[in-house]
Structure formats: structure tokens, C-alpha cells
Design an enzyme around this catalytic site. Sequence first.
Site, PDB file in Angstrom:
ATOM      1  N   LYS A   1     -12.160  -4.914   2.433  1.00 60.85           N
ATOM      2  CA  LYS A   1     -11.620  -3.674   3.548  1.00 60.85           C
ATOM      3  C   LYS A   1     -12.728  -2.669   4.033  1.00 60.85           C
ATOM      4  O   LYS A   1     -12.748  -2.073   2.743  1.00 60.85           O
ATOM      5  CB  LYS A   1      -9.761  -3.383   2.984  1.00 60.85           C
ATOM      6  CG  LYS A   1      -9.719  -2.548   3.877  1.00 60.85           C
ATOM      7  CD  LYS A   1      -8.151  -2.413   3.464  1.00 60.85           C
ATOM      8  CE  LYS A   1      -7.947  -1.128   4.936  1.00 60.85           C
ATOM      9  NZ  LYS A   1      -6.729  -1.228   4.136  1.00 60.85           N
TER      10      LYS A   1
ATOM     11  N   ARG B   1      -2.777   4.421  12.163  1.00 59.76           N
ATOM     12  CA  ARG B   1      -2.272   5.210  11.716  1.00 59.76           C
ATOM     13  C   ARG B   1      -1.493   6.162  12.397  1.00 59.76           C
ATOM     14  O   ARG B   1      -0.602   7.133  12.070  1.00 59.76           O
ATOM     15  CB  ARG B   1      -3.723   6.693  11.085  1.00 59.76           C
ATOM     16  CG  ARG B   1      -4.838   5.200  10.490  1.00 59.76           C
ATOM     17  CD  ARG B   1      -5.698   6.298   9.194  1.00 59.76           C
ATOM     18  NE  ARG B   1      -6.150   5.390   8.450  1.00 59.76           N
ATOM     19  CZ  ARG B   1      -7.822   5.475   7.767  1.00 59.76           C
ATOM     20  NH1 ARG B   1      -7.919   6.960   8.385  1.00 59.76           N
ATOM     21  NH2 ARG B   1      -8.059   5.206   7.602  1.00 59.76           N
TER      22      ARG B   1
ATOM     23  N   CYS C   1       0.710  -1.238   0.025  1.00 61.21           N
ATOM     24  CA  CYS C   1      -0.058  -0.023  -0.309  1.00 61.21           C
ATOM     25  C   CYS C   1       0.664   0.892  -0.220  1.00 61.21           C
ATOM     26  O   CYS C   1       1.887   1.158   0.206  1.00 61.21           O
ATOM     27  CB  CYS C   1      -1.073  -0.280   1.252  1.00 61.21           C
ATOM     28  SG  CYS C   1      -2.171   1.465   1.242  1.00 61.21           S
TER      29      CYS C   1
ATOM     30  N   SER D   1      -6.626  -2.441  14.857  1.00 61.35           N
ATOM     31  CA  SER D   1      -5.142  -1.773  15.815  1.00 61.35           C
ATOM     32  C   SER D   1      -6.824  -1.622  16.626  1.00 61.35           C
ATOM     33  O   SER D   1      -6.367  -1.693  17.898  1.00 61.35           O
ATOM     34  CB  SER D   1      -5.386  -0.929  15.682  1.00 61.35           C
ATOM     35  OG  SER D   1      -6.051  -0.356  14.416  1.00 61.35           O
TER      36      SER D   1
ATOM     37  N   CYS E   1      -3.329   5.796  -0.127  1.00 63.63           N
ATOM     38  CA  CYS E   1      -3.685   4.822  -0.818  1.00 63.63           C
ATOM     39  C   CYS E   1      -3.172   5.317  -1.947  1.00 63.63           C
ATOM     40  O   CYS E   1      -2.293   3.898  -2.420  1.00 63.63           O
ATOM     41  CB  CYS E   1      -3.928   3.914  -0.333  1.00 63.63           C
ATOM     42  SG  CYS E   1      -4.656   3.635   1.665  1.00 63.63           S
TER      43      CYS E   1
ATOM     44  N   ARG F   1     -11.149   8.280   3.197  1.00 66.84           N
ATOM     45  CA  ARG F   1     -10.560   6.768   2.894  1.00 66.84           C
ATOM     46  C   ARG F   1     -11.993   6.342   1.445  1.00 66.84           C
ATOM     47  O   ARG F   1     -12.126   5.520   1.361  1.00 66.84           O
ATOM     48  CB  ARG F   1     -10.069   5.702   2.813  1.00 66.84           C
ATOM     49  CG  ARG F   1      -8.816   5.609   3.381  1.00 66.84           C
ATOM     50  CD  ARG F   1      -7.388   5.110   3.534  1.00 66.84           C
ATOM     51  NE  ARG F   1      -6.203   5.029   5.002  1.00 66.84           N
ATOM     52  CZ  ARG F   1      -5.284   6.049   4.540  1.00 66.84           C
ATOM     53  NH1 ARG F   1      -5.530   6.453   3.577  1.00 66.84           N
ATOM     54  NH2 ARG F   1      -4.034   5.882   5.616  1.00 66.84           N
TER      55      ARG F   1
ATOM     56  N   CYS G   1      -0.060   4.336   1.222  1.00 65.19           N
ATOM     57  CA  CYS G   1      -0.247   5.327   2.050  1.00 65.19           C
ATOM     58  C   CYS G   1       0.530   6.104   3.703  1.00 65.19           C
ATOM     59  O   CYS G   1       0.868   6.672   4.237  1.00 65.19           O
ATOM     60  CB  CYS G   1      -2.066   5.596   2.671  1.00 65.19           C
ATOM     61  SG  CYS G   1      -1.156   3.796   4.509  1.00 65.19           S
TER      62      CYS G   1
ATOM     63  N   LYS H   1     -11.882  -6.879   6.305  1.00 58.92           N
ATOM     64  CA  LYS H   1     -10.581  -6.352   7.638  1.00 58.92           C
ATOM     65  C   LYS H   1     -11.769  -5.202   7.304  1.00 58.92           C
ATOM     66  O   LYS H   1     -12.346  -4.376   6.877  1.00 58.92           O
ATOM     67  CB  LYS H   1      -9.577  -5.934   6.759  1.00 58.92           C
ATOM     68  CG  LYS H   1      -9.180  -5.372   7.702  1.00 58.92           C
ATOM     69  CD  LYS H   1      -8.074  -4.634   7.185  1.00 58.92           C
ATOM     70  CE  LYS H   1      -7.167  -3.559   8.153  1.00 58.92           C
ATOM     71  NZ  LYS H   1      -5.979  -2.691   7.087  1.00 58.92           N
TER      72      LYS H   1
ATOM     73  N   TYR I   1      -2.438  -8.143  16.459  1.00 60.98           N
ATOM     74  CA  TYR I   1      -2.048  -8.007  17.426  1.00 60.98           C
ATOM     75  C   TYR I   1      -1.593  -8.729  19.347  1.00 60.98           C
ATOM     76  O   TYR I   1      -0.546  -8.807  19.726  1.00 60.98           O
ATOM     77  CB  TYR I   1      -1.887  -5.899  17.724  1.00 60.98           C
ATOM     78  CG  TYR I   1      -2.144  -5.525  16.215  1.00 60.98           C
ATOM     79  CD1 TYR I   1      -1.130  -5.157  16.251  1.00 60.98           C
ATOM     80  CD2 TYR I   1      -2.945  -5.198  16.011  1.00 60.98           C
ATOM     81  CE1 TYR I   1      -0.880  -4.487  14.721  1.00 60.98           C
ATOM     82  CE2 TYR I   1      -3.106  -4.513  14.358  1.00 60.98           C
ATOM     83  CZ  TYR I   1      -2.306  -4.208  14.299  1.00 60.98           C
ATOM     84  OH  TYR I   1      -2.601  -3.617  13.216  1.00 60.98           O
TER      85      TYR I   1
HETATM   86  C1  PBG Z   1      -3.206   0.469   5.166  1.00 64.23           C
HETATM   87  C2  PBG Z   1      -3.328   0.040   5.960  1.00 64.23           C
HETATM   88  C3  PBG Z   1      -3.718   0.449   7.007  1.00 64.23           C
HETATM   89  C4  PBG Z   1      -4.656  -1.372   8.055  1.00 64.23           C
HETATM   90  C5  PBG Z   1      -3.625  -1.846   7.380  1.00 64.23           C
HETATM   91  N1  PBG Z   1      -3.153  -2.052   5.870  1.00 64.23           N
HETATM   92  C6  PBG Z   1      -4.921   1.070   7.282  1.00 64.23           C
HETATM   93  C7  PBG Z   1      -5.794   2.350   6.426  1.00 64.23           C
HETATM   94  O1  PBG Z   1      -6.056   1.484   5.570  1.00 64.23           O
HETATM   95  O2  PBG Z   1      -5.917   3.475   7.022  1.00 64.23           O
HETATM   96  C8  PBG Z   1      -4.916  -0.892   8.957  1.00 64.23           C
HETATM   97  C9  PBG Z   1      -5.140  -1.816  10.058  1.00 64.23           C
HETATM   98  C10 PBG Z   1      -5.084  -1.174  11.298  1.00 64.23           C
HETATM   99  O3  PBG Z   1      -5.711  -1.153  12.187  1.00 64.23           O
HETATM  100  O4  PBG Z   1      -4.715  -2.974  12.142  1.00 64.23           O
HETATM  101  N2  PBG Z   1      -3.713   0.409   3.734  1.00 64.23           N
END
Ligand code: PBG
Length: 325
Positions: free
Chosen positions: A195, A205, A120, A274, A130, A217, A122, A248, A313
Site C-alpha cells: 500500500k 479521506r 485500520c 477513490s 492509522c 503517512r 484512521c 493499492k 467503486y
Molecule cells: C485506510 C484506508 C485508506 C483507503 C483505504 N483504507 C486511506 C488512507 O490510507 O489514507 C483508501 C481507499 C481509497 O482511496 O479508495 N487506511
Amino acid sequence: MIFPETRLRRLRYNSVLRDMVTETKLSVDDLVMPLFVCAGENVRNPISSMPGNYQLSVENLVEECKKVAASGVRAVLLFGIPAEKDEDGTVACQHDGIVQQAIRVIKAELPGLYIIADICNCEYTTHGHCGTIIDGDVDNDTTLETLANQSVSLVEAGADMVAPSDMMDGRVAKIRKALDDNKFEKIPIMSYSAKYASGFYGPFREAAESAPQFGNRATYQMNIANIDEAIREVDLDIAEGADIVMVKPALSYLDVIYRVKTEFRMPVAAYNVSGEFSMVEAAAANDWIDRDRVMMEILTSIKRAGADIIITYFAVDVANILNGK
Ligand code: PBG
């Protein structure tokens, strides 16, 4: 047969029997640990919103990978925080990019650890989106080029699998072709297929320094209210060559995991993101919940919904519990 001949409690009185009839069992084989690698030397920056997680420079990342391997977890998912960002994420495609460097060192020291590279832009763009911005929004087809270059570069460095998380249309096919053209036909693609544009990514982030500097996004990640659309996303990714499809976040999307698994019978990954992690940590820090019990309950529910692979995690802590440590 109904009560009194049938008594469902009969199977619950003895713990040996309860274990025998347990339908869903987590295994360390299911788990993937996400890690954050940053530039610099001897860096170990705590991520305040994700207790126990750090931005690690390469040598500390390797130490962390040793702990992961010692717990029995055999796979990591790597995210990079580069020293410099640019407009289009080209820094993510460089031979000596931060994740590329990290992969080479991990592979030299821990050849058996399975390395999944997140694909990605970002974390690598100045604006935090992204992909490449044209006319105020991420341009789909321009971004595909960078994603393909990033994938080839990370696989050249030694990544065992790539996991595109950008949500551009057509990226799986583009990455598959780029890998195959470079003789990497054995490298699988785990696509973040469904996603969602989720509030649960907040702590990540901070960890990855990837918050968008303007807008959000919503023009590329999915509307949280949709599930038929998730099926279309997964269907297209499979047609384009995805080997594993991902849903996700996980916890608020167990229905999506279930439907993807039942409709496609493909290997399904779920990302326990997260925010899902941090909520548990915060509640546990206040003594409002039993952390380990809730952790196991959440991960079991994700597996019960149909996930084969769980990115979390909590991976090391779960492995230690499963191994009786
Ligand atoms: C990048 C990405 C993100 C996450 C994984 N890859 C963040 C987003 O899309 O803003 C989030 C993972 C997490 O919150 O643990 N595109």
C-alpha cells in the site's frame, strides 16, 4: 511465418471471433464494492468528490447492499465513520461499534453477501493517523494490539474476512494469532501488503473523514517509487499468514500487480482507489471521455496485469454492464 501469410487482423474482422479470442474477461465474481457506514438514522450524505457514493447510516446501508446484491456483486468492503473518535482507535474495537452494528444487520437481512471488514484506525482516531501516536509518530507495536482487537470484534460481529490497511509491521501475524486464539481459524486475511503513500486517496479521506490532522503517512505507507520493497512486503505478509495479498492503488501500480502475481502465484487483490474513480467521473462529467468505456478499459487492465480480485467503486456499474443491464 510473416506477412503476407500471417495477418494479425484476420482475428479482428468478426466480432464473434474477437470475443472468442479475448484473453482477459472481467467477471462479477472478481468485484468487491466498498461502502461507507456512519452513525445516525436515515443518513445518506453524498460524498461530493465521489459521485454516486454516500455515507450511509445502517438502514440505508442495508438498502444499498440489496442493490449491490441485485447487480450480481457478491462482496462488499466496509468502512466506518463513528460518531465519536478517540486517541487510539479503541472505538473501532467495541461490540456496538458502527461497523459491528452494520455487519449484524446485513448478515440478518442478506446472509449470502460476503462481508470484508477493513481493519485500520484512521477513521477512528481524532488525529486521523492509522494507529496510536507516541513521540509524534504512529507507534507500531502499540497499534498492533488495537488492530488485533478490532479484527476479533468485527469477526465476532459476523465479518467473513478481515483486510488490514494500516501498514504496520507484523500486523498479519498478530491478527492471525488473535483470530486463531478466538477459534476463528477459518477467517481469511486479505492484507493490503503493498500500500503506497498515494495522492489517489484524496476523495476517500473526505468520504471516511480520515485525513491526518498533522504530517502524512510516509512513515508507514510505501514510497511510490519502490517495487523491490513491495516484493519484500508481500513476502513477509505471506510468511505471516496472509491468504490474499493486495496492491493499492491499482492503476499507477500495474507493474507491481504483475510482479506480485508472477513472483508469488498467490491470490492478488487490487484496489482501484477513490482518486482513480473520481478522475474518470470528473472527465466524464465534462464529456471528455466515454465513462463506461474507460471504466471497463481500466478494470480490464487491472485484471490483465494479474489481479484476481478488484475492489472498485465501479463494481455495481460494471456488473450491470456485464449482465447486459
Ligand atoms: C485506510 C484506508 C485508506 C483507503 C483505504 N483504507 C486511506 C488512507 O490510507 O489514507 C483508501 C481507499 C481509497 O482511496 O479508495 N487506511
